[in-house]
Scaffold this active site. Structure first.
Site, PDB file in Angstrom:
ATOM      1  N   LYS A  13      -8.506   4.600   7.344  1.00 28.74           N
ATOM      2  CA  LYS A  13      -9.612   5.073   6.501  1.00 28.74           C
ATOM      3  C   LYS A  13      -9.092   5.570   5.148  1.00 28.74           C
ATOM      4  CE  LYS A  13     -11.042   8.121   9.558  1.00 28.74           C
ATOM      5  NZ  LYS A  13     -10.013   7.896  10.613  1.00 28.74           N
ATOM      6  N   ARG A  87     -18.621  13.242  11.886  1.00 28.20           N
ATOM      7  CA  ARG A  87     -17.795  12.936  13.050  1.00 28.20           C
ATOM      8  C   ARG A  87     -18.519  13.235  14.358  1.00 28.20           C
ATOM      9  NH1 ARG A  87     -12.349  13.215  10.847  1.00 28.20           N
ATOM     10  NH2 ARG A  87     -10.806  12.838  12.451  1.00 28.20           N
ATOM     11  N   ARG A 126       3.536   7.486  10.059  1.00 28.47           N
ATOM     12  CA  ARG A 126       2.894   7.831   8.784  1.00 28.47           C
ATOM     13  C   ARG A 126       3.659   8.937   8.053  1.00 28.47           C
ATOM     14  NH1 ARG A 126      -3.231   9.398   8.729  1.00 28.47           N
ATOM     15  NH2 ARG A 126      -2.581  10.644  10.512  1.00 28.47           N
ATOM     16  N   ARG A 159       2.568  14.640   9.041  1.00 28.87           N
ATOM     17  CA  ARG A 159       1.504  15.579   9.408  1.00 28.87           C
ATOM     18  C   ARG A 159       1.796  16.214  10.752  1.00 28.87           C
ATOM     19  NH1 ARG A 159      -4.243  12.782   8.203  1.00 28.87           N
ATOM     20  NH2 ARG A 159      -4.702  13.623  10.265  1.00 28.87           N
ATOM     21  N   ARG A 170      -6.554  13.380  19.857  1.00 32.75           N
ATOM     22  CA  ARG A 170      -7.446  12.975  18.754  1.00 32.75           C
ATOM     23  C   ARG A 170      -8.190  11.691  19.116  1.00 32.75           C
ATOM     24  NH1 ARG A 170      -3.361  12.856  13.994  1.00 32.75           N
ATOM     25  NH2 ARG A 170      -5.101  12.017  12.788  1.00 32.75           N
TER      26      ARG A 170
HETATM   27  P1  AP5 Z   1      -4.424   6.190   7.351  1.00 32.63           P
HETATM   28  O1  AP5 Z   1      -5.060   5.407   6.241  1.00 32.63           O
HETATM   29  O2  AP5 Z   1      -3.775   7.492   7.020  1.00 32.63           O
HETATM   30  O3  AP5 Z   1      -5.440   6.333   8.566  1.00 32.63           O
HETATM   31  P2  AP5 Z   1      -6.739   7.253   8.730  1.00 32.63           P
HETATM   32  O4  AP5 Z   1      -7.768   6.422   9.419  1.00 32.63           O
HETATM   33  O5  AP5 Z   1      -7.124   7.889   7.431  1.00 32.63           O
HETATM   34  O6  AP5 Z   1      -6.163   8.287   9.761  1.00 32.63           O
HETATM   35  P3  AP5 Z   1      -6.253   9.879   9.856  1.00 32.63           P
HETATM   36  O7  AP5 Z   1      -5.228  10.286  10.855  1.00 32.63           O
HETATM   37  O8  AP5 Z   1      -6.181  10.540   8.512  1.00 32.63           O
HETATM   38  O9  AP5 Z   1      -7.669  10.047  10.413  1.00 32.63           O
HETATM   39  P4  AP5 Z   1      -8.210  11.185  11.210  1.00 32.63           P
HETATM   40  O10 AP5 Z   1      -9.630  10.796  11.196  1.00 32.63           O
HETATM   41  O11 AP5 Z   1      -7.652  11.462  12.546  1.00 32.63           O
HETATM   42  O12 AP5 Z   1      -7.729  12.482  10.405  1.00 32.63           O
HETATM   43  P5  AP5 Z   1      -8.486  13.498   9.456  1.00 32.63           P
HETATM   44  O13 AP5 Z   1      -7.533  13.885   8.420  1.00 32.63           O
HETATM   45  O14 AP5 Z   1      -9.823  12.984   9.077  1.00 32.63           O
HETATM   46  O15 AP5 Z   1      -3.353   5.216   8.054  1.00 32.63           O
HETATM   47  C1  AP5 Z   1      -2.521   5.682   9.101  1.00 32.63           C
HETATM   48  C2  AP5 Z   1      -1.111   5.052   8.961  1.00 32.63           C
HETATM   49  O16 AP5 Z   1      -1.206   3.632   9.166  1.00 32.63           O
HETATM   50  C3  AP5 Z   1      -0.500   5.215   7.552  1.00 32.63           C
HETATM   51  O17 AP5 Z   1       0.885   5.411   7.694  1.00 32.63           O
HETATM   52  C4  AP5 Z   1      -0.797   3.879   6.852  1.00 32.63           C
HETATM   53  O18 AP5 Z   1       0.195   3.556   5.889  1.00 32.63           O
HETATM   54  C5  AP5 Z   1      -0.780   2.896   8.021  1.00 32.63           C
HETATM   55  N1  AP5 Z   1      -1.752   1.805   7.854  1.00 32.63           N
HETATM   56  C6  AP5 Z   1      -3.003   1.899   7.331  1.00 32.63           C
HETATM   57  N2  AP5 Z   1      -3.620   0.704   7.379  1.00 32.63           N
HETATM   58  C7  AP5 Z   1      -2.730  -0.168   7.964  1.00 32.63           C
HETATM   59  C8  AP5 Z   1      -2.772  -1.555   8.326  1.00 32.63           C
HETATM   60  N3  AP5 Z   1      -3.878  -2.303   8.069  1.00 32.63           N
HETATM   61  N4  AP5 Z   1      -1.698  -2.098   8.935  1.00 32.63           N
HETATM   62  C9  AP5 Z   1      -0.600  -1.358   9.195  1.00 32.63           C
HETATM   63  N5  AP5 Z   1      -0.486  -0.041   8.863  1.00 32.63           N
HETATM   64  C10 AP5 Z   1      -1.536   0.555   8.263  1.00 32.63           C
HETATM   65  O19 AP5 Z   1      -8.766  14.732  10.451  1.00 32.63           O
HETATM   66  C11 AP5 Z   1      -7.733  15.588  10.900  1.00 32.63           C
HETATM   67  C12 AP5 Z   1      -8.346  16.729  11.722  1.00 32.63           C
HETATM   68  O20 AP5 Z   1      -9.237  17.524  10.888  1.00 32.63           O
HETATM   69  C13 AP5 Z   1      -9.220  16.317  12.916  1.00 32.63           C
HETATM   70  O21 AP5 Z   1      -8.435  16.058  14.064  1.00 32.63           O
HETATM   71  C14 AP5 Z   1     -10.145  17.545  13.065  1.00 32.63           C
HETATM   72  O22 AP5 Z   1      -9.501  18.597  13.730  1.00 32.63           O
HETATM   73  C15 AP5 Z   1     -10.384  17.964  11.623  1.00 32.63           C
HETATM   74  N6  AP5 Z   1     -11.589  17.337  11.052  1.00 32.63           N
HETATM   75  C16 AP5 Z   1     -11.627  16.461   9.990  1.00 32.63           C
HETATM   76  N7  AP5 Z   1     -12.893  16.085   9.736  1.00 32.63           N
HETATM   77  C17 AP5 Z   1     -13.678  16.723  10.645  1.00 32.63           C
HETATM   78  C18 AP5 Z   1     -15.079  16.716  10.913  1.00 32.63           C
HETATM   79  N8  AP5 Z   1     -15.942  15.963  10.194  1.00 32.63           N
HETATM   80  N9  AP5 Z   1     -15.529  17.476  11.949  1.00 32.63           N
HETATM   81  C19 AP5 Z   1     -14.697  18.248  12.672  1.00 32.63           C
HETATM   82  N10 AP5 Z   1     -13.355  18.288  12.481  1.00 32.63           N
HETATM   83  C20 AP5 Z   1     -12.851  17.532  11.476  1.00 32.63           C
END
Ligand code: AP5
Length: 217
Positions: A13, A87, A126, A159, A170
């Protein structure tokens, strides 16, 4: 244009949002990035969120809804893309109500589809820049200089919630609480599915093709 990007942790994402905002000049609103900034600044909100994030659970809806409603108010006329929010169905309904009140709505929901086994490997590899938020991978998307951000030379970090145990939590949280949103949006709007288990450039090209049709370019 107002977009929501859905997908499991590690689906790509954040990676795809960077492409989309560069092309369409939208505001990138990542709830995870906002929470990490609050944590780094030691705010009350950041302290509240810490225990949930560290275990892979969701931060309570009321905290997130208020935080994101504030962020959305600052969006430019070109629009925004939401990454990591909503979410839960509760968050999605609150978002709809907030937009409705201003006569706005979500134009499209982009859903990145990927298998759990693939994302587990992505997340442990990552690395990200604590200064500008750029995201890399130790194998799939290497920085030009080992361990350093291409943009500003800052040392890349891993992270704290990317350990295998927290990643497993997660993913479980995603399937239980967030995946039902795909159905929610299929009933309320337009969902576009993308196979995210491809080269990032191919995923980007598919997304741009869809958005190109939506904006008529
Ligand atoms: P990346 O692009 O970083 O993936 P992402 O989908 O953004 O993953 P996240 O881990 O950031 O998502 P998340 O939803 O768990 O975390 P968030 O920060 O929102 O890609 C991942 C890796 O793969 C990278 O190294 C990249 O280079 C590689 N990659 C990407 N595309 C690729 C491809 N096509 N092929 C190969 N490699 C690739 O949330 C964190 C925490 O915050 C949650 O657990 C929760 O506690 C809290 N939180 C956040 N939002 C909320 C909400 N709305 N409600 C409640 N709690 C929340």
């Amino acid at each position: 244009m107002r977009l929501v990007l859905l997908g499991a942790p590690g689906a790509g994402k954040g990676t795809q949002c960077k492409n989309i905002v560069n092309r369409y000049r939208l505001l990138h609103l990542s709830s995870g990035d906002i929470l990490r900034r609050e944590r780094a600044a030691g705010t009350e909100l950041g302290k509240k969120a810490q225990q949930y994030m560290d275990s892979g659970a969701l931060v309570p809806d009321e905290v997130i809804i208020e935080m994101m409603a504030d962020a959305i108010k600052k969006a430019p006329p070109a629009g925004f893309i939401l990454d990591g929010f909503p979410r839960t169905v509760n968050q999605a309904a609150a978002l709809d109500r907030a937009l409705d009140a201003d006569g706005r709505r979500i134009d499209a929901v982009l859903n990145l589809k990927i298998d759990d086994k693939v994302v587990a490997g992505r997340m442990t590899g990552r690395r990200s820049c604590p200064k500008c938020g750029a995201v890399y991978h130790v194998e799939n998307l290497k920085p030009k200089r080992d361990g350093l951000c291409d943009r500003d030379g800052t040392t890349l970090v891993q992270r704290s919630d990317d350990s295998p145990e927290v990643v497993a939590n997660r993913l479980e949280t995603y399937h239980r609480q967030t995946e039902p949103l795909v159905e929610y949006y299929k009933n309320n709007g337009t969902v576009y599915d993308f196979d995210a288990d491809r080269d990032p450039e191919d995923v980007r090209a598919s997304i741009f093709e869809t958005l190109g049709v939506l904006v008529g370019t």
